[in-house]
Design a protein around this motif. Structure first.
Motif, short mmCIF file in Angstrom:
data_model
loop_
_atom_site.label_atom_id
_atom_site.label_comp_id
_atom_site.label_asym_id
_atom_site.label_seq_id
_atom_site.Cartn_x
_atom_site.Cartn_y
_atom_site.Cartn_z
N GLY A 30 0.46 -99.81 71.83
CA GLY A 30 -0.25 -98.73 71.18
C GLY A 30 0.62 -97.87 70.27
O GLY A 30 0.10 -96.99 69.57
N THR A 31 1.95 -98.08 70.29
CA THR A 31 2.84 -97.28 69.46
C THR A 31 2.88 -97.85 68.05
O THR A 31 3.33 -98.98 67.84
CB THR A 31 4.27 -97.25 70.04
OG1 THR A 31 4.20 -96.72 71.37
CG2 THR A 31 5.18 -96.39 69.19
N ALA A 45 12.48 -96.32 71.21
CA ALA A 45 13.52 -97.32 71.00
C ALA A 45 12.89 -98.60 70.49
O ALA A 45 11.84 -99.04 70.97
CB ALA A 45 14.29 -97.58 72.29
N GLY A 46 13.53 -99.22 69.50
CA GLY A 46 12.98 -100.45 68.96
C GLY A 46 13.73 -100.92 67.74
O GLY A 46 14.75 -100.35 67.34
N GLY A 63 15.17 -90.89 68.99
CA GLY A 63 15.89 -89.73 68.48
C GLY A 63 16.88 -90.05 67.37
O GLY A 63 17.39 -89.12 66.71
N ASP A 64 17.19 -91.36 67.16
CA ASP A 64 18.06 -91.72 66.04
C ASP A 64 17.40 -91.34 64.72
O ASP A 64 16.16 -91.40 64.58
CB ASP A 64 18.36 -93.23 66.05
CG ASP A 64 19.39 -93.60 67.10
OD1 ASP A 64 20.05 -92.70 67.64
OD2 ASP A 64 19.52 -94.81 67.38
N GLN A 65 18.23 -90.97 63.74
CA GLN A 65 17.71 -90.52 62.44
C GLN A 65 18.14 -91.46 61.33
O GLN A 65 19.26 -91.96 61.32
CB GLN A 65 18.20 -89.10 62.14
CG GLN A 65 17.65 -88.06 63.11
CD GLN A 65 18.09 -86.66 62.75
OE1 GLN A 65 19.14 -86.44 62.15
NE2 GLN A 65 17.28 -85.67 63.13
N VAL A 66 17.20 -91.68 60.41
CA VAL A 66 17.45 -92.53 59.24
C VAL A 66 17.04 -91.72 58.01
O VAL A 66 15.95 -91.13 57.98
CB VAL A 66 16.66 -93.85 59.31
CG1 VAL A 66 16.91 -94.69 58.06
CG2 VAL A 66 17.06 -94.63 60.57
N TYR A 67 17.91 -91.73 56.98
CA TYR A 67 17.62 -90.94 55.78
C TYR A 67 18.41 -91.54 54.62
O TYR A 67 19.28 -92.42 54.79
CB TYR A 67 17.99 -89.47 55.98
CG TYR A 67 19.40 -89.25 56.51
CD1 TYR A 67 20.47 -89.02 55.64
CD2 TYR A 67 19.64 -89.28 57.88
CE1 TYR A 67 21.75 -88.83 56.12
CE2 TYR A 67 20.92 -89.10 58.37
CZ TYR A 67 21.97 -88.87 57.49
OH TYR A 67 23.25 -88.69 57.98
N VAL A 68 18.12 -91.04 53.41
CA VAL A 68 18.74 -91.55 52.18
C VAL A 68 19.49 -90.40 51.51
O VAL A 68 18.96 -89.29 51.39
CB VAL A 68 17.67 -92.11 51.22
CG1 VAL A 68 18.33 -92.64 49.95
CG2 VAL A 68 16.87 -93.22 51.91
N ARG A 69 20.71 -90.72 51.04
CA ARG A 69 21.50 -89.71 50.33
C ARG A 69 21.79 -90.21 48.90
O ARG A 69 22.16 -91.37 48.69
CB ARG A 69 22.81 -89.40 51.05
CG ARG A 69 22.56 -88.62 52.34
CD ARG A 69 23.84 -88.33 53.10
NE ARG A 69 24.71 -87.38 52.41
CZ ARG A 69 24.59 -86.05 52.47
NH1 ARG A 69 23.59 -85.51 53.18
NH2 ARG A 69 25.44 -85.27 51.84
N GLN A 125 8.96 -102.70 69.76
CA GLN A 125 9.52 -101.71 70.69
C GLN A 125 10.33 -102.43 71.76
O GLN A 125 9.97 -103.50 72.23
CB GLN A 125 8.39 -100.91 71.31
CG GLN A 125 8.85 -99.71 72.12
CD GLN A 125 7.67 -98.89 72.60
OE1 GLN A 125 6.55 -99.05 72.11
NE2 GLN A 125 7.91 -97.97 73.53
N ILE A 126 11.47 -101.85 72.14
CA ILE A 126 12.33 -102.46 73.16
C ILE A 126 12.74 -101.42 74.18
O ILE A 126 12.57 -100.23 73.96
CB ILE A 126 13.57 -103.12 72.54
CG1 ILE A 126 14.38 -102.09 71.73
CG2 ILE A 126 13.21 -104.30 71.67
CD1 ILE A 126 15.67 -102.65 71.17
#
Length: 246
Positions: free
Chosen positions: A111-112, A161-162, A216-222, A245-246
């Protein structure tokens, strides 16, 4: 006084009585009475009957005790079987709860849904160049299922997590160099860009990556220093989704 002692007492009384009045004679076998007084004979007969009754009662008592012991043994066996049944029942309930938890976990995983797509969205204005790296904020959000992408910060935060898929794409002119770095937390994962050239036409570039993330990990573009990209509503994009998902 036990039965044997009582028998000898009565026999002795009979002998004494017989010797006194000469009317009784007893042989060496106490069960064989040759002659006795009427009262003594009646007493001995009654005593013999009582002795037989007593023996019968003792036999029945022994049988009752045996049945009681057997009943106690069967009761203990039944209690043991009941405890074993309760233990098996508890184990079955535990396995059932574990199965239910696994089913709920699988349902939650299925369902995620996490999908987002965003564009810089600054009209026809170019973004950059700056004298330092900046986090690029994609203000025009096209899709944000799961609300993991922040329109105000430009940062994607993993809700579970995944394994996730991300891609970046830019469009820029030739007046300045272009350069974009995609980060996971504080580490560069992939990059794309081009060098400044007077002979080039407007440039496009992009890159993609699969990332294993924890919650909680973060992904972004600079946007790198001294580089720029076009900030229209359609050209420079940042996209991603949860693969599994894992």
């Amino acid at each position: 006084m036990n039965l044997t002692m009582l028998w000898f007492v009565l026999l002795l009384c009979g002998l004494i009585s017989a010797q006194d009045d000469g009317t009784a004679t007893v042989t060496e076998n106490p069960n064989e009475i040759q002659s006795c007084s009427p009262d003594m004979c009646d007493l001995l007969v009654e005593f013999g009957a009582m002795r037989e009754k007593l023996r019968a009662m003792e036999t029945r008592l022994e049988d009752s005790e045996t049945r009681l012991r057997n009943s106690e043994t069967r009761l203990r066996n039944s209690e043991t079987r009941l405890r074993n049944s309760e233990t098996r029942l508890n184990e079955s309930e535990t396995r059932l709860r574990n199965s239910e938890n696994q089913i709920l976990e699988l349902r939650n995983k299925e369902g995620t849904k996490v999908i987002f797509s965003a564009v810089v969205g600054r009209g026809d204005k170019a973004i950059g160049p700056f004298n330092t790296d900046i986090t690029l904020i994609y203000r025009r959000v096209i899709t944000n299922i799961g609300n993991a992408y922040s329109q105000s910060t430009g940062i994607f935060t993993a809700p579970v997590a995944g394994v996730y898929y991300f891609n970046i794409f830019y469009h820029a002119g030739r007046a300045h160099a272009s350069g974009l770095h995609l980060y996971k937390n504080s580490q560069v994962m992939v990059m794309t860009g081009h060098q400044q050239s007077d002979n080039d036409k407007p440039d496009n570039g992009g890159n993609a990556v699969f990332l294993q993330l924890q919650r909680g990990d973060q992904v972004y573009v600079r946007l790198v220093a001294n580089a720029y990209v076009w900030g229209s509503d359609y050209d420079t994009t940042f996209n991603g989704f949860l693969v599994t998902q894992i």
